[in-house]
Design an enzyme around this catalytic site. Structure first.
Site, PDB file in Angstrom:
ATOM      1  N   GLU A   1       0.815  -1.223   0.000  1.00  0.00           N
ATOM      2  CA  GLU A   1       0.000   0.000   0.000  1.00  0.00           C
ATOM      3  C   GLU A   1       0.845   1.269   0.000  1.00  0.00           C
ATOM      4  OE1 GLU A   1      -2.552  -3.267   1.799  1.00  0.00           O
ATOM      5  OE2 GLU A   1      -0.498  -2.539   2.106  1.00  0.00           O
TER       6      GLU A   1
ATOM      7  N   PHE B   1     -12.043  -7.076  13.744  1.00  0.00           N
ATOM      8  CA  PHE B   1     -10.938  -7.585  12.950  1.00  0.00           C
ATOM      9  C   PHE B   1     -10.582  -6.583  11.856  1.00  0.00           C
ATOM     10  CE2 PHE B   1      -9.509 -10.102   9.202  1.00  0.00           C
ATOM     11  CZ  PHE B   1      -8.274 -10.482   9.716  1.00  0.00           C
ATOM     12  N   GLN B   2      -9.314  -6.242  11.773  1.00  0.00           N
ATOM     13  CA  GLN B   2      -8.778  -5.289  10.799  1.00  0.00           C
ATOM     14  C   GLN B   2      -9.457  -3.921  10.890  1.00  0.00           C
ATOM     15  OE1 GLN B   2      -8.529  -7.115   6.857  1.00  0.00           O
ATOM     16  NE2 GLN B   2      -6.503  -7.909   7.383  1.00  0.00           N
TER      17      GLN B   2
ATOM     18  N   LYS C   1     -17.747  -1.156   5.002  1.00  0.00           N
ATOM     19  CA  LYS C   1     -18.129  -2.209   4.049  1.00  0.00           C
ATOM     20  C   LYS C   1     -19.637  -2.239   3.821  1.00  0.00           C
ATOM     21  CE  LYS C   1     -17.375  -7.149   3.135  1.00  0.00           C
ATOM     22  NZ  LYS C   1     -16.710  -8.396   3.623  1.00  0.00           N
TER      23      LYS C   1
ATOM     24  N   MET D   1      23.860   8.998   3.369  1.00  0.00           N
ATOM     25  CA  MET D   1      23.820  10.283   4.042  1.00  0.00           C
ATOM     26  C   MET D   1      24.094  10.127   5.535  1.00  0.00           C
ATOM     27  SD  MET D   1      23.627  13.496   3.492  1.00  0.00           S
ATOM     28  CE  MET D   1      22.681  14.038   2.065  1.00  0.00           C
TER      29      MET D   1
END
Length: 602
Positions: free
Chosen positions: A71, A133-134, A183, A499
């Site tokens: 993602e 969940f999630q 959802k 760096m």
């Protein structure tokens, strides 16, 4: 030419064709809404909560969905697409970890004012707040790093929410907007009609500057002895490069272009002193310090440019023009504040300066330019040669720019290679330099280059990356291969977090704690050529100075698949000039323990 598509912003809701109310699901309504605002490309990954949206997305003939491998890659790809095209970039993720994996890219877009809409799935409405969940409160998590965000609680609100999201992301000071959709809202029955009426009380971007402030700025510009035009990335966001060139030539003043503004004025323009800041040119840094007037155009006086604020440009009056009033006076008090869109501000300021000239008011900048040209001649950008037989990273990047040319798009990761790319590639056109400036996000280059190439398929797109950055997001090479997005990746492989190693060398007595990546010195873990080939790319390696040009030219001949070049370079090369963090810009160094020796007038 790159940047031409910037004349075609994502379609506003009010200009899209009218659609009578049609029954459909919330998910179908969301897809239709995206089509109606003109979205043609989306980067994302499906998951449980957002799955209802992916089903009607499959039927869309207007939207290309590119399945990324992470993602974060979707978010950076949306940023690269936005910066290469000027349109709003779009990314999607599911709830919980899918949404939180977008956070880094959202923060990056917020810091760099990149127009982006992130659409996230959310658990069913009844589960919100139960630690389902999630589940993750992505609206709460991203509140400090979005221009706006919203949780949709009624499917009927979807067209309105999408229209508002794109309007907010792409107008005023651009930025990321997040739309979170549970959802059950995606699955619910609703009706779709278009266009919705945009009603955003309190959101009124001021674009027209105040005439009195413009006239005062013009008066200062035509009377100052040592003026500097300090140009920020907002000039590119406003598509104001042509206006900037006219103002530059009308005033005769020197120009400095920040890291985010490279290409806003051609590097070859005689009045362009280059980049100011921590690794800017001596002429640009010192011009700001010695100026008696700084005209800041869509820049924000960030710490990487100013160094120690208390000692920054001590003798300068400041004209600060920005579309975001919150930026004006935030870091440096403005003597003349101007709120407005950079394109309109610069155009009106040019007219006002020309009017002052017609009235006989024109400053003599001869002495100032004598001083500036002396600094440019005495302290040009350069670098120490690499040891015999070793490859110079600066030379590699310079030759990529020279061989690929100014029409190409260059996307950098973060670190030494980023600074060398800003210094040694010459940017002649707007929107040909894309990097992570404010956040400094490692792993930005590969997915952002992928997004830039998806948005500008006719341009050659180079990702200039480091071996550390490359290992964070190189899985998007698989996305590039499968979706026929043939970017070119130059891995500047010094086997180190370069760096950080430079700072350890300079400030920590050469104690290189946890910066050796083992990618070329003593081992090849991983072997970048084999890794590229495993992903279906062409893998090349260059370990000799004599092979640099031939390797770049070979990569330029391959245009059907991505190319990855492992440039094994001298690991102790450093970025100069340098202003150490937190000190005065007066303490700029051109090499280790070496400061420029200015003449008595400097």
């Amino acid at each position: 030419m790159p940047g031409q598509s910037h004349t075609e912003p994502t379609r506003a809701a009010s200009t899209a064709p009218q659609v009578a109310a049609e029954p459909m699901t919330g998910a179908q309504s969301l897809v239709r809404s995206l089509e109606s605002v003109g979205v043609d490309t989306v980067f994302g990954i499906p998951g449980g909560a957002i799955l209802p949206l992916y089903d009607p997305l499959m039927d869309s003939t207007k939207i290309r969905h590119i399945l990324v491998r992470h993602e974060q890659g979707a978010g950076h790809a949306a940023e690269g697409y936005a910066q290469a095209t000027g349109r709003v970039g779009v990314c999607m993720a599911t709830s919980g970890p899918g949404a939180t994996n977008l956070v880094t890219a959202i923060a990056d877009a917020y810091m760099d004012s990149v127009p982006m809409v992130a659409i996230t799935g959310q658990v069913n409405s009844k589960l919100i707040g139960t630690d389902g969940f999630q589940e993750a409160d992505i609206v709460g998590i991203t509140m400090p790093i979005t221009k706006h965000n919203m949780l949709i609680t009624d499917a009927a609100d979807i067209p309105q929410a999408i229209a508002e999201a794109f309007h907010i992301a792409g107008t005023g000071r651009p930025g990321p907007v997040l739309v979170d959709v549970p959802k059950d809202i995606l699955q619910a029955q609703t009706t779709f009609s278009w266009p919705p009426k945009l009603d955003l009380p309190g959101y009124r971007a001021v674009t027209r500057p105040h005439n009195k402030q413009i006239r005062e700025a013009a008066r200062l510009l035509t009377t100052a002895s040592r003026p500097v035009l300090y140009v920020g990335g907002g000039v590119l966001k406003a598509q104001a490069s042509a206006e900037l060139k006219r103002l530059t030539e009308a005033t005769g003043a020197p120009v400095v272009t920040t890291l985010m503004a490279l290409g806003a004025l051609p590097d070859s323009h005689q009045q362009n002193l280059g980049m100011p800041g921590m690794h800017g040119t001596v002429a640009a840094v010192t011009a700001l310090q010695k100026a008696d007037l700084i005209v800041s155009l869509a820049a924000r006086f960030d710490d990487r440019v100013t160094g120690n604020l208390d000692s920054f440009a001590p003798h300068a009056k400041v004209v600060h023009a920005d579309i975001d009033p919150a930026e004006i006076g935030k870091n440096r008090i403005a003597d003349v504040p101007i709120v407005g869109d950079a394109k309109e501000v610069i155009a009106e300021l040019t007219l006002a300066v020309e009017a002052e000239h017609q009235a006989g008011h024109r400053a003599d900048l001869t002495a100032w330019w004598t001083q500036l040209d002396g600094w440019r001649e005495s302290f040009p950008l350069g670098h120490a040669p690499a040891p015999e037989g070793e490859v110079s990273p600066q030379d590699v990047i310079r030759r990529i720019g020279e061989i690929s040319g100014p029409e190409s798009i260059y996307v950098a990761g973060v670190g030494q290679h980023q600074m060398w790319a800003s210094q040694f590639i010459k940017y002649e056109n707007p929107h040909t330099w894309i990097n992570s400036g404010g956040a400094g996000t490692m792993g930005f280059a590969v997915p952002a280059a992928m997004g830039a190439k998806a948005g500008s398929p006719d341009s050659v797109v180079w990702a200039i990356d480091g071996d550390g950055c490359f290992q964070m997001t190189n899985q998007e090479l698989a996305t590039c291969v499968i979706n026929q997005i043939p970017i070119k990746v130059a891995v500047i492989n010094n086997s180190s977090l370069g760096m950080v190693r430079q700072w350890q060398n300079l400030f920590y007595n050469g104690r290189f704690s946890n910066t050796d990546l083992h990618t070329s010195v003593g081992s090849r873990i991983p072997d970048f050529v084999k890794l590229a080939e495993a992903y279906g790319c062409v893998g090349l390696r260059c370990e000799s100075p004599e092979d640099v040009d031939a390797t770049i030219k070979k990569a330029m001949e391959i245009n059907d698949v991505p190319v990855v070049i492992d440039f094994v370079v001298f690991r102790d090369a450093m970025v100069w000039p340098m202003v150490p963090a937190g000190v005065s810009n007066d303490l700029i160094q051109i090499a280790r323990d070496t400061r420029p020796e200015f003449d008595s007038e400097g």
